[in-house]
Design an enzyme around this catalytic site. Structure first.
Site, short mmCIF file in Angstrom:
data_model
loop_
_atom_site.label_atom_id
_atom_site.label_comp_id
_atom_site.label_asym_id
_atom_site.label_seq_id
_atom_site.Cartn_x
_atom_site.Cartn_y
_atom_site.Cartn_z
N GLY A 1 -3.04 -21.70 22.22
CA GLY A 1 -1.80 -22.15 21.58
C GLY A 1 -1.35 -23.50 22.12
N TYR B 1 9.29 -7.79 18.52
CA TYR B 1 8.98 -8.90 19.43
C TYR B 1 9.17 -8.45 20.88
CZ TYR B 1 9.20 -13.26 21.98
OH TYR B 1 8.97 -14.26 22.92
#
Length: 252
Positions: A9, A153
């Site tokens: 990422g 999440y």
């Protein structure tokens, strides 16, 4: 000989800032991401600016075959990996569980949990062969404190917390360090992604206080990776001064 770090990422946020920090300290970098043009341009920038070697690999950590095809078959000169930074992750949506989008749930779980597992499993043979190395997992205060509308999440980051502990235990026999770093509110693309491009909502996330920056967290990651071999930061929660934990803030 320069050390080698793998950063997932790496096209934005903590990953990009970490790549910049490690390259500035003369580490060679393997950077990964889904956005091909951005990733390769960033690799060129790091090479030019810091005169280090950079290998850019375009793939999605959600795709197990892609992960193993790229990271499981690194060129020989890139296999002396010193640090793996499992940074790739995201939040999508901010709804009560009864209003949540199952597609968002799948993406968060597949990226934040399964992606971390795939990458770690693909890279571990390089570390175990040398009986050394360091895995740093990016968690979140959301994995420590559950908040309203955080549900999936929070659960995915709690899994990162638990997996980091499990990895630390399992990899003791190979002398591999495992650290989990859990940032609080930080001004990156995180809120924009979470609110799917609604910049007004994203801006409200950080209103009334000074959040962490990606560079703040990158410096902490570098410090964690730079300690002597006999020292391991196991678990580290870091927030801005205005944030007490995953829930409580002081806002002006």
């Amino acid at each position: 000989m320069n050390k080698i770090i793998i950063i997932t990422g790496a096209t934005s946020g903590f990953g990009k800032a970490a790549a910049e920090k490690f390259a500035a300290e003369k580490w060679n970098c393997i950077i990964t991401g889904r956005r091909e043009e951005q990733l390769h341009a960033f690799a060129d920038e790091l090479r030019t600016k810091y005169h280090v070697r950079v290998l850019s690999l375009v793939f999605d950590v959600q795709q197990r075959d892609q992960v193993f095809a790229h990271l499981g078959n690194l060129p020989e000169e890139w296999r002396q990996v010193d640090v793996l930074l499992n940074n790739a992750g995201l939040a999508l949506g901010r709804e009560h569980i009864d209003q949540g989008d199952p597609d968002d749930w799948d993406t968060m779980i597949d990226t934040n949990v399964k992606g971390l597992l795939y990458v770690t499993r693909a890279v571990l043979p390089y570390l175990t062969a040398r009986r050394q190395g360091h895995i740093i997992n990016l968690g979140s205060v959301a994995g420590k404190d559950v908040y309203e509308n955080g549900n999936v999440y929070c659960a995915s980051k709690a899994a990162v917390d638990t997996l980091s502990h499990a990895m630390r235990i399992d990899l003791l026999q190979h002398s591999i360090k495992v650290s989990a770093i859990h940032p609080g509110a930080a001004k990156t693309e995180f809120a924009s992604v979470r609110f799917k491009g609604d910049e007004d909502k994203a801006a409200q996330t950080y209103k009334g206080f000074e959040p962490l920056s990606a560079e703040d967290v990158a410096g902490i990651i570098y410090y964690t990776a730079s300690l002597p071999a006999h020292i391991c930061i196991n678990d580290l929660v870091v927030t801005c001064t205005a944030q007490a934990d995953g829930i409580y803030f002081f806002k002006q």
